[in-house]
Write a protein that holds these residues in place. Sequence first.
Motif, PDB file in Angstrom:
ATOM      1  N   ILE A 206       0.852  -1.180   0.000  1.00 59.26           N
ATOM      2  CA  ILE A 206       0.000   0.000   0.000  1.00 59.26           C
ATOM      3  C   ILE A 206       0.890   1.233   0.000  1.00 59.26           C
ATOM      4  O   ILE A 206       1.444   1.613   1.028  1.00 59.26           O
ATOM      5  N   GLN A 207       1.023   1.876  -1.155  1.00 58.15           N
ATOM      6  CA  GLN A 207       1.840   3.059  -1.285  1.00 58.15           C
ATOM      7  C   GLN A 207       1.629   3.629  -2.681  1.00 58.15           C
ATOM      8  O   GLN A 207       1.169   2.903  -3.564  1.00 58.15           O
ATOM      9  N   PRO A 208       1.978   4.868  -2.911  1.00 59.91           N
ATOM     10  CA  PRO A 208       1.754   5.455  -4.235  1.00 59.91           C
ATOM     11  C   PRO A 208       2.920   5.255  -5.200  1.00 59.91           C
ATOM     12  O   PRO A 208       2.952   5.856  -6.252  1.00 59.91           O
ATOM     13  N   TRP A 209       3.897   4.452  -4.846  1.00 57.29           N
ATOM     14  CA  TRP A 209       5.019   4.182  -5.751  1.00 57.29           C
ATOM     15  C   TRP A 209       5.393   2.711  -5.637  1.00 57.29           C
ATOM     16  O   TRP A 209       5.187   2.060  -4.629  1.00 57.29           O
ATOM     17  N   GLU A 210       5.936   2.185  -6.707  1.00 59.60           N
ATOM     18  CA  GLU A 210       6.346   0.780  -6.703  1.00 59.60           C
ATOM     19  C   GLU A 210       7.833   0.685  -6.387  1.00 59.60           C
ATOM     20  O   GLU A 210       8.529   1.689  -6.261  1.00 59.60           O
ATOM     21  N   ASP A 211       8.310  -0.532  -6.282  1.00 59.09           N
ATOM     22  CA  ASP A 211       9.693  -0.785  -5.901  1.00 59.09           C
ATOM     23  C   ASP A 211      10.374  -1.606  -6.982  1.00 59.09           C
ATOM     24  O   ASP A 211       9.851  -2.643  -7.413  1.00 59.09           O
TER      25      ASP A 211
ATOM     26  N   PRO B 126      16.489 -13.266  11.113  1.00 55.43           N
ATOM     27  CA  PRO B 126      17.398 -14.416  11.030  1.00 55.43           C
ATOM     28  C   PRO B 126      16.876 -15.567  10.181  1.00 55.43           C
ATOM     29  O   PRO B 126      17.635 -16.491   9.855  1.00 55.43           O
ATOM     30  N   GLN B 127      15.610 -15.528   9.791  1.00 59.59           N
ATOM     31  CA  GLN B 127      15.062 -16.563   8.914  1.00 59.59           C
ATOM     32  C   GLN B 127      15.501 -16.358   7.463  1.00 59.59           C
ATOM     33  O   GLN B 127      15.274 -17.224   6.621  1.00 59.59           O
ATOM     34  N   TYR B 128      16.133 -15.215   7.178  1.00 57.39           N
ATOM     35  CA  TYR B 128      16.436 -14.843   5.797  1.00 57.39           C
ATOM     36  C   TYR B 128      17.938 -14.620   5.597  1.00 57.39           C
ATOM     37  O   TYR B 128      18.656 -14.268   6.521  1.00 57.39           O
ATOM     38  N   ASP B 129      18.365 -14.824   4.341  1.00 54.69           N
ATOM     39  CA  ASP B 129      19.763 -14.591   3.971  1.00 54.69           C
ATOM     40  C   ASP B 129      19.968 -13.198   3.384  1.00 54.69           C
ATOM     41  O   ASP B 129      21.066 -12.651   3.450  1.00 54.69           O
ATOM     42  N   TRP B 130      18.914 -12.642   2.776  1.00 57.13           N
ATOM     43  CA  TRP B 130      19.048 -11.410   1.992  1.00 57.13           C
ATOM     44  C   TRP B 130      17.857 -10.516   2.256  1.00 57.13           C
ATOM     45  O   TRP B 130      16.715 -10.979   2.317  1.00 57.13           O
ATOM     46  N   LEU B 131      18.109  -9.224   2.415  1.00 56.65           N
ATOM     47  CA  LEU B 131      17.054  -8.268   2.710  1.00 56.65           C
ATOM     48  C   LEU B 131      17.198  -7.046   1.826  1.00 56.65           C
ATOM     49  O   LEU B 131      18.278  -6.454   1.731  1.00 56.65           O
ATOM     50  N   HIS B 132      16.088  -6.654   1.203  1.00 53.30           N
ATOM     51  CA  HIS B 132      16.049  -5.391   0.468  1.00 53.30           C
ATOM     52  C   HIS B 132      15.266  -4.364   1.265  1.00 53.30           C
ATOM     53  O   HIS B 132      14.165  -4.643   1.741  1.00 53.30           O
ATOM     54  N   LEU B 133      15.843  -3.182   1.414  1.00 56.08           N
ATOM     55  CA  LEU B 133      15.153  -2.085   2.074  1.00 56.08           C
ATOM     56  C   LEU B 133      14.419  -1.274   1.019  1.00 56.08           C
ATOM     57  O   LEU B 133      15.033  -0.707   0.108  1.00 56.08           O
ATOM     58  N   HIS B 134      13.122  -1.262   1.137  1.00 56.25           N
ATOM     59  CA  HIS B 134      12.271  -0.538   0.218  1.00 56.25           C
ATOM     60  C   HIS B 134      12.617   0.951   0.249  1.00 56.25           C
ATOM     61  O   HIS B 134      13.394   1.403   1.089  1.00 56.25           O
ATOM     62  N   HIS B 135      12.037   1.713  -0.659  1.00 55.75           N
ATOM     63  CA  HIS B 135      12.307   3.158  -0.738  1.00 55.75           C
ATOM     64  C   HIS B 135      11.722   3.839   0.499  1.00 55.75           C
ATOM     65  O   HIS B 135      10.656   4.444   0.471  1.00 55.75           O
TER      66      HIS B 135
END
Length: 428
Positions: free
Chosen positions: A130-135, A162-171
């Motif tokens: 839910i946001q006015p821009w995509e990623d 800790p369940q994940y190896d890789w994380l992307h930080l959204h805008h």
Amino acid sequence: MIKKGLLVMGLIAAVIGPLKAAYLLLPMDADKQKQHLKAYGVTYWVLNNGVEAWWLLNYRGGSFAFEHTKLFEKECLTRGVSYEIIPDAQFKNILDQIANPEVNMEAMKLEKAPKIAVYTPEVDGKGKAIQPWEDAVTLVLTYAEIPFDMLYDREVLQDKLPQYDWLHLHHEDFTGQLGRNRGYRNASWYEEYRQRSEDLAYSLGYKKISHSKLAVVKKIREWVAGGGFMFAMCSATETYDIALAADGVDICNEIFDGDPEDPNAQSKLDFNKTFAFKNFTLANGPYGHNFSTIDVGRGWSRNVAPQQDYFTLFDFSAKWDPVPSILTQCHTRTIKGFIGQTTAYKKQYLKTNVLILGEHKAQNEARYIHGIFGKGFWTFYGGHDPEDYLHRVEDPETDLSLHPDSPGYRLILNNILFPAARKKERKT
């Protein structure tokens, strides 16, 4: 997933019998691959089925290879990915060619599909944020058919990382200034965004958005230090470090949080806490899109015409510097520039241990940077959408089927597969 993958392979063997030893090569040359982005997805799918793959750094644009089966070949055909069937002896010759110390190539073994998370706001009933821009990362993961989970502040603070190896930080704006989007304060989405952000912070036990975001930033830092791989784009890069430097300091104008900022905030910043940036100055007042002096600004302030806005990838030694070589694999060394709320980084504000992967040399700006923190890694990539030069709030999302060979999006996917590689120590 490994057991499931082995079961699949066993069923294949039982149905079609033994195959002559061979490999599937996914060429990544500019003119030989029809679906550069989906080739990453096929390689991830193979890894997710418990089968190892090869990433042939600097060989034909950074090609992928894995054992040939009818199932894998069918998957390439289904996704429209170009491939070549290479006999075992020929593949061995390729590895011998790559091993030659005189050539700038390396063969990296990919062992296990990384588990991927995208830090993004709450989703609606259709699974869309839910946001006015995509990623851009969410777009390319979806296009490449690479599975990922979405999480946000609540999940991070509940120690789900800790369940994940890789994380992307959204805008994201981690400073609590609501993206410094006061120009949109009369838009319906802005008030909804502010209200949701405040409600979430309160529900988590914090009095301000900036306090909850700081807690999230520190949790992510702990996760990276323990061995996580963090990737961020646009404003999430700059504001992540600003939040770390401003730990314990109120830098938010009363427009954003109801009370005035600390008048001595600038002098209280602690740059020892940041990943990438040092000695920057915070933006003055609540208006304007810039957060600090880190960002080079929008296109018109950089004096670069859009048709001339390109940045160049550094050419690293694949054998001696495999990590940056992985992150810069592409079928071209020149990438089209693109604007974001944070577009690129002024080099004077980079810490000395930051590795520049891509730069606009004439403008003295870094576009794509990387570093190590504890046992983990981080990568910052400036700009919003590699195939939409000046993407505006509420613009339609990019159709990646029109850009299947996008070099700018390839850089994102390099980071996705990076955790799968059997890494070597960087020697320089």
